[in-house]
Design an enzyme around this catalytic site. Structure first.
Site, PDB file in Angstrom:
ATOM      1  N   ARG A 120     -20.214 -19.520   3.370  1.00 44.16           N
ATOM      2  CA  ARG A 120     -20.279 -19.100   1.945  1.00 44.16           C
ATOM      3  C   ARG A 120     -20.670 -17.640   1.757  1.00 44.16           C
ATOM      4  NH1 ARG A 120     -22.551 -24.395   1.187  1.00 44.16           N
ATOM      5  NH2 ARG A 120     -20.843 -25.775   0.575  1.00 44.16           N
ATOM      6  N   LYS A 142     -11.297  -5.825  -2.293  1.00 44.90           N
ATOM      7  CA  LYS A 142     -10.202  -6.806  -2.332  1.00 44.90           C
ATOM      8  C   LYS A 142      -9.980  -7.270  -0.905  1.00 44.90           C
ATOM      9  CE  LYS A 142      -7.336  -5.849  -6.362  1.00 44.90           C
ATOM     10  NZ  LYS A 142      -6.013  -5.402  -6.826  1.00 44.90           N
ATOM     11  N   GLU A 184      -0.268   5.986  -0.942  1.00 43.35           N
ATOM     12  CA  GLU A 184      -1.390   5.566  -1.790  1.00 43.35           C
ATOM     13  C   GLU A 184      -2.146   6.797  -2.311  1.00 43.35           C
ATOM     14  OE1 GLU A 184      -1.568   2.441  -2.589  1.00 43.35           O
ATOM     15  OE2 GLU A 184      -1.026   1.150  -0.902  1.00 43.35           O
ATOM     16  N   LYS A 226     -10.753   6.159  -6.324  1.00 40.03           N
ATOM     17  CA  LYS A 226     -10.747   4.698  -6.244  1.00 40.03           C
ATOM     18  C   LYS A 226     -12.117   4.138  -6.613  1.00 40.03           C
ATOM     19  CE  LYS A 226      -9.381   0.507  -4.199  1.00 40.03           C
ATOM     20  NZ  LYS A 226      -8.597  -0.238  -3.244  1.00 40.03           N
ATOM     21  N   GLU A 236     -10.749  -6.456 -11.767  1.00 40.19           N
ATOM     22  CA  GLU A 236      -9.407  -6.248 -12.317  1.00 40.19           C
ATOM     23  C   GLU A 236      -9.180  -7.031 -13.616  1.00 40.19           C
ATOM     24  OE1 GLU A 236      -6.359  -5.457  -9.339  1.00 40.19           O
ATOM     25  OE2 GLU A 236      -4.913  -6.480 -10.620  1.00 40.19           O
ATOM     26  N   ARG A 240      -8.263  -1.736 -13.513  1.00 35.94           N
ATOM     27  CA  ARG A 240      -8.030  -1.646 -12.066  1.00 35.94           C
ATOM     28  C   ARG A 240      -6.568  -1.906 -11.691  1.00 35.94           C
ATOM     29  NH1 ARG A 240     -11.667  -3.916  -6.976  1.00 35.94           N
ATOM     30  NH2 ARG A 240     -10.139  -3.357  -5.407  1.00 35.94           N
ATOM     31  N   ASN A 244      -2.161  -0.593  -8.855  1.00 35.27           N
ATOM     32  CA  ASN A 244      -0.959  -1.269  -8.350  1.00 35.27           C
ATOM     33  C   ASN A 244       0.331  -0.556  -8.732  1.00 35.27           C
ATOM     34  OD1 ASN A 244      -1.926  -3.599  -6.914  1.00 35.27           O
ATOM     35  ND2 ASN A 244      -2.769  -4.226  -8.881  1.00 35.27           N
ATOM     36  N   HIS A 247       3.573  -1.227  -6.884  1.00 38.63           N
ATOM     37  CA  HIS A 247       3.411  -2.435  -6.068  1.00 38.63           C
ATOM     38  C   HIS A 247       4.275  -3.598  -6.542  1.00 38.63           C
ATOM     39  CE1 HIS A 247       0.128  -0.055  -4.547  1.00 38.63           C
ATOM     40  NE2 HIS A 247      -0.295  -0.998  -3.747  1.00 38.63           N
ATOM     41  N   HIS A 251       5.968  -4.796  -3.457  1.00 39.74           N
ATOM     42  CA  HIS A 251       5.721  -6.113  -2.845  1.00 39.74           C
ATOM     43  C   HIS A 251       7.024  -6.905  -2.750  1.00 39.74           C
ATOM     44  CE1 HIS A 251       1.088  -6.393  -3.634  1.00 39.74           C
ATOM     45  NE2 HIS A 251       1.382  -5.670  -2.586  1.00 39.74           N
ATOM     46  N   HIS A 264       3.695  -1.050   4.378  1.00 39.14           N
ATOM     47  CA  HIS A 264       3.226  -1.244   3.000  1.00 39.14           C
ATOM     48  C   HIS A 264       3.364   0.053   2.176  1.00 39.14           C
ATOM     49  CE1 HIS A 264       0.869  -2.758  -0.331  1.00 39.14           C
ATOM     50  NE2 HIS A 264       0.050  -1.723  -0.231  1.00 39.14           N
TER      51      HIS A 264
HETATM   52  P1  NAD Z   1      -2.413  -1.962   9.716  1.00 39.36           P
HETATM   53  O1  NAD Z   1      -3.793  -2.438   9.603  1.00 39.36           O
HETATM   54  O2  NAD Z   1      -1.370  -2.897  10.184  1.00 39.36           O
HETATM   55  O3  NAD Z   1      -2.415  -0.673  10.659  1.00 39.36           O
HETATM   56  C1  NAD Z   1      -1.193  -0.034  10.929  1.00 39.36           C
HETATM   57  C2  NAD Z   1      -0.928   0.085  12.439  1.00 39.36           C
HETATM   58  O4  NAD Z   1      -1.706   1.136  12.969  1.00 39.36           O
HETATM   59  C3  NAD Z   1      -1.288  -1.156  13.245  1.00 39.36           C
HETATM   60  O5  NAD Z   1      -0.329  -1.301  14.262  1.00 39.36           O
HETATM   61  C4  NAD Z   1      -2.634  -0.794  13.856  1.00 39.36           C
HETATM   62  O6  NAD Z   1      -2.878  -1.481  15.023  1.00 39.36           O
HETATM   63  C5  NAD Z   1      -2.471   0.678  14.087  1.00 39.36           C
HETATM   64  N1  NAD Z   1      -3.673   1.487  14.079  1.00 39.36           N
HETATM   65  C6  NAD Z   1      -4.740   1.359  13.259  1.00 39.36           C
HETATM   66  N2  NAD Z   1      -5.572   2.397  13.434  1.00 39.36           N
HETATM   67  C7  NAD Z   1      -5.033   3.174  14.384  1.00 39.36           C
HETATM   68  C8  NAD Z   1      -5.421   4.400  14.998  1.00 39.36           C
HETATM   69  N3  NAD Z   1      -6.496   5.058  14.598  1.00 39.36           N
HETATM   70  N4  NAD Z   1      -4.643   4.929  15.969  1.00 39.36           N
HETATM   71  C9  NAD Z   1      -3.494   4.291  16.343  1.00 39.36           C
HETATM   72  N5  NAD Z   1      -3.050   3.145  15.776  1.00 39.36           N
HETATM   73  C10 NAD Z   1      -3.825   2.602  14.819  1.00 39.36           C
HETATM   74  O7  NAD Z   1      -1.864  -1.369   8.328  1.00 39.36           O
HETATM   75  P2  NAD Z   1      -2.477  -0.423   7.194  1.00 39.36           P
HETATM   76  O8  NAD Z   1      -1.361   0.409   6.732  1.00 39.36           O
HETATM   77  O9  NAD Z   1      -3.742   0.209   7.631  1.00 39.36           O
HETATM   78  O10 NAD Z   1      -2.857  -1.481   6.068  1.00 39.36           O
HETATM   79  C11 NAD Z   1      -1.869  -2.262   5.443  1.00 39.36           C
HETATM   80  C12 NAD Z   1      -2.520  -3.508   4.900  1.00 39.36           C
HETATM   81  O11 NAD Z   1      -3.500  -3.131   3.939  1.00 39.36           O
HETATM   82  C13 NAD Z   1      -1.559  -4.431   4.188  1.00 39.36           C
HETATM   83  O12 NAD Z   1      -1.801  -5.755   4.589  1.00 39.36           O
HETATM   84  C14 NAD Z   1      -1.907  -4.272   2.702  1.00 39.36           C
HETATM   85  O13 NAD Z   1      -1.650  -5.413   1.951  1.00 39.36           O
HETATM   86  C15 NAD Z   1      -3.364  -3.967   2.787  1.00 39.36           C
HETATM   87  N6  NAD Z   1      -3.918  -3.236   1.644  1.00 39.36           N
HETATM   88  C16 NAD Z   1      -5.053  -3.717   1.074  1.00 39.36           C
HETATM   89  C17 NAD Z   1      -5.624  -3.052   0.020  1.00 39.36           C
HETATM   90  C18 NAD Z   1      -6.929  -3.544  -0.564  1.00 39.36           C
HETATM   91  O14 NAD Z   1      -7.349  -3.034  -1.608  1.00 39.36           O
HETATM   92  N7  NAD Z   1      -7.576  -4.479   0.068  1.00 39.36           N
HETATM   93  C19 NAD Z   1      -5.042  -1.868  -0.476  1.00 39.36           C
HETATM   94  C20 NAD Z   1      -3.887  -1.398   0.132  1.00 39.36           C
HETATM   95  C21 NAD Z   1      -3.333  -2.093   1.205  1.00 39.36           C
HETATM   96  N1  GLY Z   2      -5.236  -1.575  -3.840  1.00 34.36           N
HETATM   97  C1  GLY Z   2      -5.413  -2.064  -5.173  1.00 34.36           C
HETATM   98  C2  GLY Z   2      -6.828  -2.339  -5.539  1.00 34.36           C
HETATM   99  O1  GLY Z   2      -7.715  -2.183  -4.741  1.00 34.36           O
HETATM  100  O2  GLY Z   2      -7.084  -2.729  -6.641  1.00 34.36           O
END
Ligand code: NAD
Ligand code: GLY
Length: 364
Positions: A120, A142, A184, A226, A236, A240, A244, A247, A251, A264
């Site tokens: 939890r 998020k 972003e 942010k 949100e 907030r 998006n 997106h 998406h 992404h």
């Molecule tokens: P990811 O985590 O898949 O990383 C991208 C690639 O880079 C992976 O292959 C990883 O292994 C590699 N990598 C990471 N750090 C590295 C480094 N320093 N050197 C070499 N390789 C490295 O992708 P991302 O683009 O970081 O994140 C995308 C994800 O984030 C999606 O799932 C998306 O939905 C999510 N997201 C979430 C939010 C939120 O608010 N929570 C906002 C935007 C995106």
């Molecule tokens: N990436 C969108 C949010 O954090 O609200």
């Protein structure tokens, strides 16, 4: 090293950015609970940065359990929540443990969700290693995983204890991933920061060359934008949702192509130029503004064309959107560069025209 605060009352936390800070125990110490630590990371990041983090934790007398997930979006699954929980339970971890998310947005989102639901709720720290994670996903709480029927469909709002972003880790980030993160960054300029958008237009070459000063400005400015929005609307309820921008289309592009063809940020980049096009069709922005948006996305080396698929497929995926209300898709549109508006009042014909224009010609 610089720090700023995400101001959420009792749930406030610092975002530390700087070089070499992965090796600084003094930044981790205040964010750790009394109990043991588990580092969750992925198969690409582990060989690069796990040892440094482990040394930092050892210096704090916190030897850690390590959970290494396969790199990639497919790892953001409920199966892996089960896997993480199983590893923690087998190691006897209780409510006083801390999870540490070392990696990009995939590791950050799933680790945050595991922290939200394990017994939890336990503490967690975001240690982002991609540009996208540093400027967006590690901040704001998020968390979640994907469902076969939709991206990020299972999750929770759950804030970390701290974000510790060591910009040295970006040295190893592949170029395509780096540019994906910049989508972003451009988003912040578009939704509420005209001055930052203009700065990006003037300095994109330096940013792409990863010049330290330019990179630092990009990361700190994005985190501040942010943090301000999250502090005003953590869950949100309204504002907030402007985060998006791009997106709704983005998406749909990711889902329609089976998560893997487009990163992404790439899908968001296409989505943003499409949102700009839709805004211009509705007379919310001028053609000259649309041209500037298109030019900056292009100059960043991001894609601007949507995959050619039946319009009905796009519309179907767009309906499975968390912003939808009473079955109606809501869009984030622009009222000029630096100002976003959230609306469900968009004529379907205009959406179809935008979809068709970008599948056929790119810049409509
Ligand atoms: P990811 O985590 O898949 O990383 C991208 C690639 O880079 C992976 O292959 C990883 O292994 C590699 N990598 C990471 N750090 C590295 C480094 N320093 N050197 C070499 N390789 C490295 O992708 P991302 O683009 O970081 O994140 C995308 C994800 O984030 C999606 O799932 C998306 O939905 C999510 N997201 C979430 C939010 C939120 O608010 N929570 C906002 C935007 C995106
Ligand atoms: N990436 C969108 C949010 O954090 O609200």
């Amino acid at each position: 090293m610089r720090s700023l605060c995400v101001d959420l009352g009792q749930r406030s936390y610092p975002i530390h950015t700087g070089t070499g800070i992965l090796a600084d125990p003094s930044l981790f110490a205040p964010a750790l609970s009394k109990g043991p630590v588990a580092v969750v990371t992925d198969s690409n990041v582990a060989p690069l940065y796990l040892e440094t983090l482990q040394k930092t934790l050892k210096a704090l007398d916190k030897p850690s359990l390590t959970i290494i997930l396969p790199a990639g979006e497919e790892s953001k699954s409920l199966d892996n929540i089960q896997e993480i929980a199983g590893r923690l339970l087998s190691a006897g971890y209780g409510r006083d443990c801390t999870l540490c998310a070392l990696g990009g947005g995939v590791v950050g989102d799933i680790t945050g969700f595991a922290a939200a639901v394990y017994q939890r709720g336990v503490a967690y720290i975001q240690v982002p290693t991609t540009l996208l994670a540093m400027v967006d996903s590690s901040v704001g709480g998020k968390t979640g995983v994907n469902h076969p029927l939709g991206k990020n469909m299972i999750g929770a709002f759950y804030q970390p204890q701290a974000v510790i972003a060591d910009t040295d880790t970006l040295d190893s980030l592949p170029e395509r991933e780096f540019r994906s993160g910049l989508a972003e960054v451009i988003k912040y300029g578009l939704i509420n920061d005209q001055g930052f958008f203009s700065w990006l237009e003037d300095h994109m070459d330096a940013v792409l060359a990863r010049e330290p000063d330019a990179l630092t400005k990009v990361i700190r400015h994005s985190c501040k934008d942010k943090a301000d929005i999250v502090a005003r609307d953590e869950l949100e309820g309204g504002l907030r949702a402007i985060l998006n921008l791009g997106h709704t289309f983005g998406h749909a592009i990711e889902a329609a192509t089976g998560y893997g063809q487009y990163l992404h940020g790439e899908a968001v980049a296409i989505g943003m130029v499409m949102a700009a096009d839709l805004s211009r069709r509705l007379d919310l922005i001028r053609e000259s503004e649309q041209d500037r948006i298109y030019a900056l996305v292009k100059a960043t080396g991001l894609p601007t064309l949507a995959p050619a698929l039946p319009v009905a497929d796009y519309l179907g995926f767009m309906r499975v959107d968390k912003k939808a209300e009473e079955g109606r898709v809501r869009f984030i549109l622009l009222r000029g560069i630096g100002s976003a508006v959230i609306t469900g009042d968009v004529p379907p014909a205009a959406v179809t025209q935008t979809l068709q224009a970008f599948m056929e010609h790119g810049h409509a």
